[in-house]
Enzyme design. Sequence first.
Site, mmCIF file in Angstrom:
data_model
loop_
_atom_site.group_PDB
_atom_site.id
_atom_site.type_symbol
_atom_site.label_atom_id
_atom_site.label_comp_id
_atom_site.label_asym_id
_atom_site.label_seq_id
_atom_site.Cartn_x
_atom_site.Cartn_y
_atom_site.Cartn_z
ATOM 1 N N GLU A 54 0.844 -1.183 0.000
ATOM 2 C CA GLU A 54 0.000 0.000 0.000
ATOM 3 C C GLU A 54 0.888 1.245 0.000
ATOM 4 O O GLU A 54 1.750 1.401 0.850
ATOM 5 C CB GLU A 54 -0.917 0.002 1.227
ATOM 6 N N ASN A 86 -2.678 -1.442 8.205
ATOM 7 C CA ASN A 86 -3.988 -2.078 8.009
ATOM 8 C C ASN A 86 -3.739 -3.585 7.950
ATOM 9 O O ASN A 86 -3.721 -4.196 6.890
ATOM 10 C CB ASN A 86 -4.637 -1.567 6.721
ATOM 11 N N GLU A 143 -10.095 5.118 10.068
ATOM 12 C CA GLU A 143 -10.395 4.711 8.694
ATOM 13 C C GLU A 143 -11.032 3.329 8.633
ATOM 14 O O GLU A 143 -10.724 2.516 7.774
ATOM 15 C CB GLU A 143 -9.121 4.752 7.848
ATOM 16 N N ARG A 171 -0.357 4.391 17.021
ATOM 17 C CA ARG A 171 -0.516 5.533 16.106
ATOM 18 C C ARG A 171 -1.588 6.499 16.593
ATOM 19 O O ARG A 171 -2.692 6.097 16.974
ATOM 20 C CB ARG A 171 -0.878 5.060 14.696
ATOM 21 N N ARG A 207 -11.062 17.500 10.894
ATOM 22 C CA ARG A 207 -10.213 16.317 11.080
ATOM 23 C C ARG A 207 -8.897 16.679 11.763
ATOM 24 O O ARG A 207 -8.336 15.870 12.506
ATOM 25 C CB ARG A 207 -9.954 15.671 9.722
ATOM 26 N N LYS A 225 1.891 11.579 13.342
ATOM 27 C CA LYS A 225 2.255 12.124 12.040
ATOM 28 C C LYS A 225 2.696 13.572 12.199
ATOM 29 O O LYS A 225 2.179 14.303 13.032
ATOM 30 C CB LYS A 225 1.084 12.046 11.069
ATOM 31 N N ASP A 274 -2.301 14.573 6.955
ATOM 32 C CA ASP A 274 -1.817 13.322 6.363
ATOM 33 C C ASP A 274 -0.716 13.557 5.341
ATOM 34 O O ASP A 274 -0.966 13.493 4.138
ATOM 35 C CB ASP A 274 -2.993 12.591 5.700
ATOM 36 N N GLU A 276 6.139 10.593 13.068
ATOM 37 C CA GLU A 276 5.983 9.741 11.895
ATOM 38 C C GLU A 276 6.165 10.586 10.642
ATOM 39 O O GLU A 276 5.444 11.557 10.410
ATOM 40 C CB GLU A 276 4.604 9.068 11.874
ATOM 41 N N GLU A 280 3.693 9.444 -0.975
ATOM 42 C CA GLU A 280 2.285 9.149 -1.222
ATOM 43 C C GLU A 280 1.540 10.320 -1.860
ATOM 44 O O GLU A 280 0.835 10.155 -2.851
ATOM 45 C CB GLU A 280 1.607 8.745 0.086
ATOM 46 N N GLU A 286 5.417 22.233 -4.177
ATOM 47 C CA GLU A 286 4.403 22.967 -3.412
ATOM 48 C C GLU A 286 3.749 24.033 -4.283
ATOM 49 O O GLU A 286 2.524 24.206 -4.259
ATOM 50 C CB GLU A 286 5.045 23.616 -2.191
#
Length: 834
Positions: free
Chosen positions: A171, A214, A295, A328, A345, A369, A374, A396, A402, A520
């Site tokens: 993933e 996951n 999630e 986490r 969030r 994180k 994210d 993290e 990603e 960016e």
Amino acid sequence: MLRTIFLALFTVLVSAEDGSRAWLRYAPVPQASSHRLPPSIIALNSSSNSPVYVAGQELQKGIKGVFGKELSISSTNKGSPAIVVGTIDAYKKTYGSFKEARELEEDGFFLSTTGNTVRIIGQNERGALYGAFEYLSRVSQGKFSSVSYVSNPHAPIRWVNEWDNLDGTIERGYGGASIFFKNGYVVENVTHAAEYARLLASIRINGIIINNVNANPTLLNDRNIAGLARLADAMRPFGVQLGISLNFASPQTFGGLSTFDPLDANVDAWWANITNKIYQSVPDMAGYLIKANSEGQPGPLTYNRTLADGANMFAKAVKPHGGVIMFRAFVYDNKILYANWKNDRANAQVDFFKDLDGKFDDNVVVQIKYGPIDFQVREPPSPLFSTLRKTSTAIELQVSQEYLGQQCHLVYLGPLWKEILEYDLRADGKPSKVKDIYSGERFKRPLGGSAAVVNVGTNTTWLGSHLAMSNLYAYGIMAWDPAVEPDDVLQDWIRLTFGFDRKVMEVITDISMKSWPAYEKHTGNLGVQTLTDILYTHYGPNPASQDNNGWGQWTRADTFSIGMDRTVKNGTGNAGQYAPEIASMFENVDTTPDDLLLWFHHVPYTQKLKSGKTVIQHFYDAHYEGAATVQTFWKAWESLKGKIDTERFEHVLFRLIYQSGHALVWRDAINQFYYNLSSIPDEAKRVGNHPYRIEAEKMTLSGYKPVAVTPFHTASGYTAVVTTSNTMAGSVSTNITFASGVYDLAVNYYDLYEGKAQYAMSINNRTVGTWTGDLEDKLGHEISRFLDGHTATRITFRGIKVNKGDVLRIVGTPNGIELAPLDYVSFMPPGKVD
């Protein structure tokens, strides 16, 4: 078994420049012949599978590569000058005490190259190995000056996370299949895992989680536990401890219990039993990584238990074995209501964990994180770092790109991380840099450190891209010492990976250091997030995907305004989660830094920035500037031809040319979207104005038909053309209306997964370019089967002579689901980019 692995490792090291050796090439150094080298190596190791033994082997290999000399290795003092490597205890037993011993901390090392003997002394065996790699790094870079110093880690935990699935997929991995799993089980051949552990040891990483957060519960079956033992055996000589991710519901879904309630005695006992079983196979297992209640993943909240209840259940199971629980903080509801202005969030980490501070067992580390959302191109540091005072924490990061180009775009992340690590959160009005919080220093916590999501694969480049490996190298070096400067780390990596040529150094440094700011600018700036497609691949542009859903990565863009109102006064209150000094800055639109304006404030497009520009004009300008910077990357790299081996040169050049085209896709898509939304024109009249382009749908079509593209802004003119048949070729043609001359011809098309259409472009029946839509074989980004911002790409044929009135024709032959889609053709005077 171990000897076989070592032989395989060092056989790999003599292969071609395919990237597999990464920064451990040990290439000859021109000035090495004039350097006095001790005649032998003494490795004070107690066994042949110890890190000190590996250090001796590594020193022998490295010295042969750099100096061209074969040094013998012994385990005892011969009384003559030597390269001596070992632990404090072993060194004292053989040579007596040395004053620097008291300065060494766990995993630290002392390196001295003064006199006739090189001394490499570790606080433990792992430290000795790190010292050996440090010495080899120095000589591989031609750093032969005498040195004598102690090096200790900034934090005890320096781990990597691999999001590998048991079926062999990864993933958010872009470098091929898993090196750990295949067809539901741990791989039989663990040589590749040992190679990776060697790379990790060379940058002082001491732990690895090998499976996806996951997690699949069947990792806990007998065959896989035996496989974990094989992997741990392969990595142990390099000082890398294995750990695994767990699925919280495993007692029920795998163990057959009726519940996975962490306060149920049977569940507690089940986890204790399975943990004991794993430790029987892997006695030095690092511990567990847990993703819970995020999630859709199961967790303690299912039973109205706290997150601390869940973490402590695992902590008690691993405590007798010395294990650590990385829990986490990435806990949030992915179905929050967009209609509620107060929902956010970004508040979730603090909301879930603030009342649990001090309630976690002492072997629990909350893994946070770096930002509240994210892994975006820019986020403020998570306020949870300064909220948890009594709980050990880890930061993290993400090496795997990603949201940041998925290794198809060059984005050197050292500068991004440096900003976060050095950020002062001013807890209690005192200096509170993020790096000093997670290390445990600021709040006097016993554990702490860093974890990075890496996701290496079987590709010889490990990450799918040669240049992306700079991020893995930088992570390890910065985890050990966050005080280092990203450009210094980068230049060490360049010397080790590509050699000493001054122009090579200048070019790679220049494009790498420009890459994050450029990305960016042409994706999402002013703190609005990356603006990629968050509902699908996280790769191409799709700003509309951010809003009107439950995922909470919102921009709240409408026809008049944009940005999240995270103020306490009018918004979600996120600014108030920071310490007062920081909160007051973010609360006020005038004191919020422009690069985070839209993160904390909802403002009209006409809001003036400190530069004097409006928000919308800054968007237009930044996207053009960022894309223009990217156009320079491939040209700069091309100047290195002959200075870098052909295989790596061509591999990188291909990706940089691809990136230059995809940056234009990003530029046009984002600018067109916000122009349509706001109706505010670009002062420079660039947006939507492309004088060099001929739209495919406006050409004469034969066997082709127009189709609307979704999202609309990922096609020039909102429309593309595809063949009317999935078996028969079609063509588009037009008379050239541009003045006669020499042009670069750029074609924008769509390269879908599960199809390899073929194209031929001609002028007056003279073929000027052919290509195949086969990027699925050349790039590792997430796949798409649609015409969108992920599949939109561009190919350019340079220096084509044309005359006004000539006929341009492109013949497209479909394949599979790829109906030879075309967007436009640009006729650009040399040096111009439309």
